[in-house]
Write a protein that holds these residues in place. Structure first.
Motif, PDB file in Angstrom:
ATOM      1  N   GLY A 139       0.814  -1.210   0.000  1.00  0.00           N
ATOM      2  CA  GLY A 139       0.000   0.000   0.000  1.00  0.00           C
ATOM      3  C   GLY A 139       0.849   1.263   0.000  1.00  0.00           C
ATOM      4  O   GLY A 139       0.332   2.369   0.196  1.00  0.00           O
ATOM      5  N   LEU A 140       2.136   1.124  -0.199  1.00  0.00           N
ATOM      6  CA  LEU A 140       3.013   2.304  -0.240  1.00  0.00           C
ATOM      7  C   LEU A 140       2.743   3.089  -1.533  1.00  0.00           C
ATOM      8  O   LEU A 140       2.771   2.516  -2.618  1.00  0.00           O
ATOM      9  CB  LEU A 140       4.483   1.873  -0.202  1.00  0.00           C
ATOM     10  N   PRO A 141       2.476   4.407  -1.406  1.00  0.00           N
ATOM     11  CA  PRO A 141       2.303   5.193  -2.636  1.00  0.00           C
ATOM     12  C   PRO A 141       3.603   5.215  -3.445  1.00  0.00           C
ATOM     13  O   PRO A 141       4.686   5.311  -2.868  1.00  0.00           O
ATOM     14  CB  PRO A 141       1.986   6.606  -2.112  1.00  0.00           C
ATOM     15  N   ALA A 142       3.484   5.121  -4.761  1.00  0.00           N
ATOM     16  CA  ALA A 142       4.668   5.029  -5.625  1.00  0.00           C
ATOM     17  C   ALA A 142       5.603   6.216  -5.434  1.00  0.00           C
ATOM     18  O   ALA A 142       6.826   6.077  -5.507  1.00  0.00           O
ATOM     19  CB  ALA A 142       4.237   4.921  -7.084  1.00  0.00           C
ATOM     20  N   ASN A 143       5.048   7.392  -5.135  1.00  0.00           N
ATOM     21  CA  ASN A 143       5.915   8.566  -5.014  1.00  0.00           C
ATOM     22  C   ASN A 143       6.683   8.612  -3.689  1.00  0.00           C
ATOM     23  O   ASN A 143       7.389   9.558  -3.398  1.00  0.00           O
ATOM     24  CB  ASN A 143       5.134   9.861  -5.237  1.00  0.00           C
ATOM     25  N   ARG A 144       6.531   7.550  -2.881  1.00  0.00           N
ATOM     26  CA  ARG A 144       7.329   7.419  -1.652  1.00  0.00           C
ATOM     27  C   ARG A 144       8.511   6.482  -1.875  1.00  0.00           C
ATOM     28  O   ARG A 144       9.303   6.238  -0.985  1.00  0.00           O
ATOM     29  CB  ARG A 144       6.457   6.880  -0.512  1.00  0.00           C
ATOM     30  N   ASN A 166      11.560   4.856 -17.622  1.00  0.00           N
ATOM     31  CA  ASN A 166      10.468   5.782 -17.938  1.00  0.00           C
ATOM     32  C   ASN A 166       9.132   5.300 -17.375  1.00  0.00           C
ATOM     33  O   ASN A 166       8.335   6.095 -16.891  1.00  0.00           O
ATOM     34  CB  ASN A 166      10.376   6.012 -19.444  1.00  0.00           C
ATOM     35  N   ALA A 167       8.915   3.977 -17.432  1.00  0.00           N
ATOM     36  CA  ALA A 167       7.668   3.425 -16.900  1.00  0.00           C
ATOM     37  C   ALA A 167       7.583   3.655 -15.395  1.00  0.00           C
ATOM     38  O   ALA A 167       6.524   4.012 -14.865  1.00  0.00           O
ATOM     39  CB  ALA A 167       7.565   1.937 -17.218  1.00  0.00           C
ATOM     40  N   LEU A 168       8.713   3.466 -14.704  1.00  0.00           N
ATOM     41  CA  LEU A 168       8.728   3.688 -13.256  1.00  0.00           C
ATOM     42  C   LEU A 168       8.450   5.150 -12.954  1.00  0.00           C
ATOM     43  O   LEU A 168       7.672   5.493 -12.053  1.00  0.00           O
ATOM     44  CB  LEU A 168      10.083   3.271 -12.660  1.00  0.00           C
ATOM     45  N   ARG A 169       9.083   6.008 -13.706  1.00  0.00           N
ATOM     46  CA  ARG A 169       8.890   7.443 -13.532  1.00  0.00           C
ATOM     47  C   ARG A 169       7.421   7.809 -13.755  1.00  0.00           C
ATOM     48  O   ARG A 169       6.846   8.603 -13.019  1.00  0.00           O
ATOM     49  CB  ARG A 169       9.791   8.175 -14.514  1.00  0.00           C
ATOM     50  N   ASP A 170       6.795   7.188 -14.752  1.00  0.00           N
ATOM     51  CA  ASP A 170       5.379   7.449 -15.014  1.00  0.00           C
ATOM     52  C   ASP A 170       4.499   7.009 -13.851  1.00  0.00           C
ATOM     53  O   ASP A 170       3.458   7.594 -13.592  1.00  0.00           O
ATOM     54  CB  ASP A 170       4.927   6.731 -16.294  1.00  0.00           C
ATOM     55  N   GLU A 171       4.931   5.955 -13.156  1.00  0.00           N
ATOM     56  CA  GLU A 171       4.184   5.490 -11.983  1.00  0.00           C
ATOM     57  C   GLU A 171       4.329   6.465 -10.818  1.00  0.00           C
ATOM     58  O   GLU A 171       3.619   6.380  -9.826  1.00  0.00           O
ATOM     59  CB  GLU A 171       4.713   4.130 -11.515  1.00  0.00           C
ATOM     60  N   GLY A 172       5.352   7.317 -10.892  1.00  0.00           N
ATOM     61  CA  GLY A 172       5.584   8.268  -9.802  1.00  0.00           C
ATOM     62  C   GLY A 172       6.793   7.917  -8.951  1.00  0.00           C
ATOM     63  O   GLY A 172       7.117   8.619  -7.993  1.00  0.00           O
ATOM     64  N   VAL A 173       7.456   6.811  -9.278  1.00  0.00           N
ATOM     65  CA  VAL A 173       8.645   6.391  -8.533  1.00  0.00           C
ATOM     66  C   VAL A 173       9.788   7.371  -8.815  1.00  0.00           C
ATOM     67  O   VAL A 173       9.936   7.847  -9.942  1.00  0.00           O
ATOM     68  CB  VAL A 173       9.061   4.958  -8.958  1.00  0.00           C
ATOM     69  N   GLU A 174      10.572   7.682  -7.777  1.00  0.00           N
ATOM     70  CA  GLU A 174      11.716   8.578  -7.967  1.00  0.00           C
ATOM     71  C   GLU A 174      12.957   7.805  -8.387  1.00  0.00           C
ATOM     72  O   GLU A 174      13.149   6.660  -7.983  1.00  0.00           O
ATOM     73  CB  GLU A 174      12.025   9.329  -6.666  1.00  0.00           C
ATOM     74  N   LEU A 175      13.805   8.434  -9.174  1.00  0.00           N
ATOM     75  CA  LEU A 175      15.024   7.781  -9.640  1.00  0.00           C
ATOM     76  C   LEU A 175      16.251   8.570  -9.217  1.00  0.00           C
ATOM     77  O   LEU A 175      16.309   9.785  -9.397  1.00  0.00           O
ATOM     78  CB  LEU A 175      15.005   7.656 -11.165  1.00  0.00           C
ATOM     79  N   THR A 176      17.212   7.844  -8.651  1.00  0.00           N
ATOM     80  CA  THR A 176      18.462   8.474  -8.199  1.00  0.00           C
ATOM     81  C   THR A 176      19.663   7.790  -8.845  1.00  0.00           C
ATOM     82  O   THR A 176      19.713   6.565  -8.904  1.00  0.00           O
ATOM     83  CB  THR A 176      18.578   8.353  -6.655  1.00  0.00           C
TER      84      THR A 176
END
Ligand code: C2E
Ligand code: CA
Ligand code: CA
Ligand code: CA
Length: 278
Positions: A139-144, A166-176
């Motif tokens: 249940g963790l929001p993707a942008n966390r 790009n797909a992860l980014r579209d989900e809201g996941v952050e990339l470092t």
């Protein structure tokens, strides 16, 4: 001289044997550890340098073996990359870290960063579904969720990797980008890939108070990231001097022994409670 030479040779042979035996032993023990749930994630807080508050944590894998004690991820991650266990370790990291981070949101909003090695991107579809599953199950929001990858992934990237990022980014996941500056750094990566943050490797901070070129380098990396709208995390912040230097140079976040070592989940949780804004 001959005698010495032979001894040196023997010594070499013995140490090669010992290495091979240790690898074989570790291989079996790692398999067991995975099956016995002996692999656990520790959490190292990441601080907003300006406000001195926790904004997230990096999840770092720990393996304690009954006979051998703690085995460093610097040793078992490369081994797992060779024997294929890395994909199961990745699943463990995702599931534990997402579960914990989801619970911790009610204490305070925070991000969780998980490390991924290039080998884990060999099966992009599998990785994507592991991540999706981790988010749904917890249940963790993707942008966390924040994903740390190294420059070597970008160096040898395939079209699948670009699509996955790009797909992860579209989900809201952050990339470092992790370990920035240690690999095959090419500035074009920063433009080509959708990164939110870069993490300056701790090798740049180690002797920075006595190393003028490293000071210039760190300050230039921060300035460049700013210009590209990428946030900067410094790893290996060990002293007040480090913190002051980083703040003066506009670095956003810091992580290191000056603030805290990586902690077991329950200890990290206590720290979160303590640092919560009343
Ligand atoms: P990394 O991603 O560069 O992680 C940072 C390392 O620096 C961690 O070592 C952390 O404990 C250490 N560190 C943090 N602050 C300080 C400091 O102030 N001083 C010093 N001396 N060290 C500090 P750790 O936990 O031993 O991990 C080593 C490497 O193993 C990581 O480097 C990462 O590449 C890999 N790793 C760890 N966990 C995972 C995982 O779950 N998955 C994957 N794929 N790799 C992992
Ligand atoms: Ca990392
Ligand atoms: Ca590093
Ligand atoms: Ca690393």
């Amino acid at each position: 001289v001959k005698q010495d030479g032979r001894n040196a040779y023997r010594f070499y042979e013995t140490s090669m044997m010992t290495d091979a035996l240790r690898t074989l032993d570790l291989d079996g023990r790692l398999r067991q550890a995975i099956n016995n749930d002996d692999i656990v994630m520790y959490y190292q807080p990441i601080f907003d340098l300006a406000t001195n508050r926790i904004v997230g944590a990096e999840a770092l894998m720990r393996w304690h073996d009954d006979k051998l004690g703690f085995i460093s991820p610097e040793e078992f991650i490369p081994l797992a990359e060779k024997n294929g266990l890395i994909h199961r370790l990745g699943e463990i990291a995702i599931s534990q870290a997402c579960q914990q981070a989801a619970r911790w949101q009610s204490i305070m909003p925070m991000k969780i960063s998980i490390n991924f090695s290039s080998v884990q991107f060999r099966y992009c579809d599998k990785l994507f579904s592991q991540l999706k599953q981790g988010l749904i199950a917890s249940g963790l929001p993707a942008n966390r969720l924040d994903i740390e990858v190294t420059e070597s992934l970008l160096f040898s990237h395939t079209q699948e990797v670009v699509t996955l990022l790009n797909a992860l980014r579209d989900e809201g996941v952050e990339l470092t980008i992790d370990d920035f500056g240690t690999g095959y750094s090419a500035l074009s990566y920063l433009q080509k890939f959708p990164f939110d943050k870069l993490k300056i490797d701790r090798s740049f901070l180690i002797d920075i108070d006595q190393n003028e070129p490293n000071r210039e380098l760190v300050s230039a990396i921060i300035a460049m990231a700013k210009a590209l709208n990428i946030q900067v995390v410094a790893e290996g912040v060990e002293t007040k001097w480090h913190t002051d230097f980083l703040i003066q140079n506009g670095c956003d976040y810091g992580q290191g022994y000056y603030y805290s070592k990586p902690l077991p989940a329950d200890v990290f949780e206590r720290l979160l409670y303590k640092s919560r804004v009343p």
